[in-house]
Structure formats: structure tokens, C-alpha cells
Design a protein around this motif. Structure first.
Motif, PDB file in Angstrom:
ATOM      1  N   UNK A 177       0.802  -1.221  -0.041  1.00  0.00           N
ATOM      2  CA  UNK A 177      -0.111  -0.026  -0.066  1.00  0.00           C
ATOM      3  C   UNK A 177       0.731   1.308   0.005  1.00  0.00           C
ATOM      4  N   UNK A 178       0.433   2.371  -0.191  1.00  0.00           N
ATOM      5  CA  UNK A 178       1.345   3.662  -0.211  1.00  0.00           C
ATOM      6  C   UNK A 178       1.392   3.808   1.118  1.00  0.00           C
ATOM      7  N   UNK A 179       2.626   4.625   1.073  1.00  0.00           N
ATOM      8  CA  UNK A 179       3.050   5.091   2.304  1.00  0.00           C
ATOM      9  C   UNK A 179       2.193   6.076   3.105  1.00  0.00           C
TER      10      UNK A 179
ATOM     11  N   UNK B  10      -2.798   5.395  -9.578  1.00  0.00           N
ATOM     12  CA  UNK B  10      -2.011   4.200 -10.494  1.00  0.00           C
ATOM     13  C   UNK B  10      -2.978   2.767 -10.101  1.00  0.00           C
ATOM     14  N   UNK B  11      -2.689   2.004 -11.169  1.00  0.00           N
ATOM     15  CA  UNK B  11      -3.378   0.798 -11.046  1.00  0.00           C
ATOM     16  C   UNK B  11      -2.292  -0.358 -10.375  1.00  0.00           C
ATOM     17  N   UNK B  12      -1.140   0.287 -10.293  1.00  0.00           N
ATOM     18  CA  UNK B  12      -0.115  -0.635  -9.747  1.00  0.00           C
ATOM     19  C   UNK B  12       0.452   0.242  -8.374  1.00  0.00           C
TER      20      UNK B  12
ATOM     21  N   UNK C 222       4.932   7.402  -4.848  1.00  0.00           N
ATOM     22  CA  UNK C 222       4.311   6.985  -4.017  1.00  0.00           C
ATOM     23  C   UNK C 222       2.901   6.453  -4.247  1.00  0.00           C
ATOM     24  N   UNK C 223       2.726   6.352  -5.706  1.00  0.00           N
ATOM     25  CA  UNK C 223       1.480   6.251  -6.376  1.00  0.00           C
ATOM     26  C   UNK C 223       0.903   4.847  -5.869  1.00  0.00           C
ATOM     27  N   UNK C 224      -0.312   4.609  -6.499  1.00  0.00           N
ATOM     28  CA  UNK C 224      -1.194   3.640  -5.983  1.00  0.00           C
ATOM     29  C   UNK C 224      -2.695   3.648  -6.488  1.00  0.00           C
ATOM     30  N   UNK C 225      -3.385   2.874  -6.267  1.00  0.00           N
ATOM     31  CA  UNK C 225      -4.950   2.854  -6.422  1.00  0.00           C
ATOM     32  C   UNK C 225      -5.474   3.317  -5.411  1.00  0.00           C
ATOM     33  N   UNK C 226      -4.861   3.569  -4.212  1.00  0.00           N
ATOM     34  CA  UNK C 226      -5.475   4.502  -2.951  1.00  0.00           C
ATOM     35  C   UNK C 226      -5.340   5.701  -3.008  1.00  0.00           C
TER      36      UNK C 226
END
Length: 349
Positions: free
Chosen positions: A4-6, A63-65, A73-77
Motif C-alpha cells: 500500500x502507499x506510504x 495508479x493501477x500498480x 508513492x502512487x497507487x490505487x489508493x
């Protein structure tokens, strides 16, 4: 992947101040000089910009990854996304500017709801448009199924992340199944002409190390990638760029957790190359954040190091004042000046 993101984990590394402190303490513990001191010792002194050639737009952190080494620190969340108003200000500047190249990044920039509209508007302006694509977004659902064709229609240069030509090392960094999906995405891009000689559709790959070491020779790696990807998967591409991992955000977390931070920073400092320092990308690049804030590069952006001087947002763009600024640097900048150098366009020296 499970990471998960920071931000969602409440990590102290969300804070740029914490990252600065950790890097400063690490250099001090090894009795290593700060980056500004090294610039001065090598006779280069403070960095100043040349004419802006690349206008980099970071469309957000969605981001989807959720890759282990992500400096964003990208991500779906993550839900930060550049809105249309900021894009309009960027387009207004570009319409009146001699800047020829627009470099679109994220996150997965394709997940910004106004991404396609932006690319279409840039195409009307006659700008060379580059998109930094993580590849798997092409397989992220029905709305992205025709992305390869969309890219081709607008002659977008696709810069694709592929940590390695083997499944194990790619999946270790980017998540289980990412390599197989990346191969499928590359085949889709090849099918519409990307990476094929004489098509004019440019497909470049980006390699960054999976561990705490510097990239090998860019030319050597390009040859290995070209041979193995074509032999095993029938995939073709134009060029390969090597990028050094910056000791910030989730890669900094990896270095701390693996016990490699001191060794990695020592390697960056002792591999400092004045020729690479003279060619750093922040000299000819302007980086725009999702909220319109301006930075010298995407790495400074993630550390919230806005431009020095009175111009901090694209809404206040002034080419003359921007040209007179001094580029802001920190200890992370050793990453761009070590060995053969590193930039969004690969090795620099």
C-alpha cells in the motif's frame, strides 16, 4: 500487489522533512559531503537552467500498480489528479511557448479522466507528446482497451516501464503477474506499429534496478533486452533508457528495511560524475504538479521542493523569471549524477 502507499500506511516517509533528515544523517554517519558541497568541489557550483526543452506534466498519483520502488508513492489508493483548469493553464503556456516536447507522467497518467482530451489538445498544438506508461494499464479494463490505437492516432511517443526481461525480477519489483501483462501490452503496441522500423511510432523501454545497485551500461542492457524480448516474445522496441533509483519515498523505505541505505548512498556519492552533473535533466526541464505547482524535476516535486523564486505555479508562468532561477538540489540529487548519470531520457554521460 499487496503493497500500500506510504500515505495510506501512515508512514513517516510521507513527510519530505523526514526523508531529508534520514538522508542528511546517513551522509553524516559516513562522513560524506552534501550534494551542494560536491558540486562546488567539482567546479560546477550552483545549477542554473538552460532553455526549457521539456515540459513535464505529472497528472497525479492514481495508479493501477503499487510498485515497491515508486518515488511517487502512487497507487490505487491515491486520488490526487490534475484537473482540467490546471491543464488549460498548461496548454495556454504551451501555445505561446517554443517548448517542443511535453512529457506526461503520473501515477498512471492514463487514469486521469481528462487524459485523452489533453493529448488531443497537445496534438492540435503540434507538440511532441510523450507518455510514461506502466504497460499494465492497457489491460486495466474496457476503458483502456483501445489505448494503443489512441496513442498511434496521435503519434504519441510511448515510454514504457519494464524493470527486466525476466518474470521473476519484474514481478518482485512491480507485483505478481505484472511481467506477463506487460508482455501482452507490448505486443498490443507492436501490433499497431509501435517499435517497428519505418512506422514512426516510437516505443522506448525504461529499466531501473531491482536492488540497491546502479544500472549497468545502457548500451549493453539495450542489446540484452532487444535480443531476449524478440527471441522469447517477438517484441520489438526503439531504445532502452536506464534510470537510477532515487533514495526517496518507497525506494527509501526499501533501502531502510533491507539495511542497504548507507551502502547505497556511499555508492552514489563515490560514483559522482561531473559530466553527468553538467547534463542533469533539471537544467532543460520544467515539471508541473497535479495542482499546477512548478518544480525543477519530478523528484523534487515528490519532495515538495517548489521552484526557487517568485514563480511557484503554472498560473503565474513567466519565462524570463524562470530562466533566472537557481535550481534547487538535495542529497537525493546524487542519484542523477552517479556513474553514467540518470534522467527521464536515460543515461546522460
Amino acid at each position: 500487489m499487496g503493497t500500500k502507499s506510504l500515505l495510506s500506511r501512515g508512514s513517516e516517509l510521507v513527510s519530505p522533512g523526514s526523508q531529508f533528515r534520514i538522508l542528511n544523517e546517513t551522509l553524516a554517519a559516513k562522513n560524506l559531503p552534501g550534494f551542494s558541497e560536491t558540486l562546488n568541489r567539482s567546479g560546477i557550483g550552483p545549477l542554473t537552467p538552460v532553455e526549457t526543452e521539456i515540459f513535464q506534466m505529472n497528472l497525479g498519483k492514481l495508479c493501477n500498480q503499487t510498485c515497491k520502488h515508486c518515488h511517487v508513492d502512487a497507487g490505487p489508493d491515491r486520488r490526487e489528479n490534475m484537473d482540467k483548469d490546471v491543464m488549460l493553464h498548461c496548454l495556454s503556456v504551451l501555445a505561446e511557448s517554443p517548448i517542443k516536447t511535453v512529457d506526461i507522467t503520473g501515477g498512471a497518467p492514463e487514469m486521469n479522466p481528462n487524459f485523452r482530451w489533453l493529448v488531443e489538445e497537445l496534438s492540435k498544438l503540434g507538440k511532441k507528446t510523450m507518455v510514461r506508461c506502466n504497460l499494465t494499464v492497457l489491460l486495466a479494463g474496457e476503458k483502456y482497451r483501445d489505448l494503443a490505437e489512441f496513442y498511434a492516432t496521435h503519434r504519441v511517443e510511448v515510454v514504457s516501464s519494464l524493470p527486466y526481461f525476466e518474470k521473476r525480477r519484474t514481478d518482485a519489483q512491480r507485483g505478481e503477474g505484472v511481467f506477463d501483462r506487460s508482455v501482452e501490452a507490448l505486443k498490443r503496441l507492436n501490433a499497431v506499429g509501435y517499435g517497428i522500423p519505418e512506422s514512426g511510432l516510437v516505443l522506448n523501454l525504461v529499466y531501473n534496478p531491482a536492488g540497491a545497485f546502479l544500472p549497468a551500461s545502457q548500451a549493453q542492457l539495450e542489446g540484452e533486452f532487444r535480443q531476449i524480448l524478440e527471441k522469447r516474445h517477438g517484441i520489438r522496441f526503439n531504445s532502452l533508457f536506464t534510470i537510477t533509483n532515487m533514495p526517496i519515498s518507497r525506494y527509501l523505505e526499501y533501502l531502510l528495511e533491507s539495511g542497504n541505505l548507507e551502502g547505497y548512498m556511499e555508492k552514489l556519492v563515490t560514483s559522482y560524475n561531473p559530466s553527468a552533473a553538467m547534463a542533469v535533466m533539471c537544467k532543460n526541464t520544467l515539471s508541473v504538479g497535479f495542482d499546477g505547482s512548478l518544480y525543477d524535476c519530478d523528484f523534487n516535486q515528490m519532495l515538495e521542493m517548489k521552484l526557487e523564486g517568485p514563480i511557484e505555479n503554472i498560473r503565474d508562468y513567466n519565462a524570463r523569471l524562470l530562466a533566472a532561477r537557481t535550481i534547487r538540489v538535495g542529497e537525493h540529487c546524487y542519484g542523477c549524477t552517479a556513474g553514467a548519470g540518470s534522467s527521464c531520457g536515460g543515461a546522460t554521460a
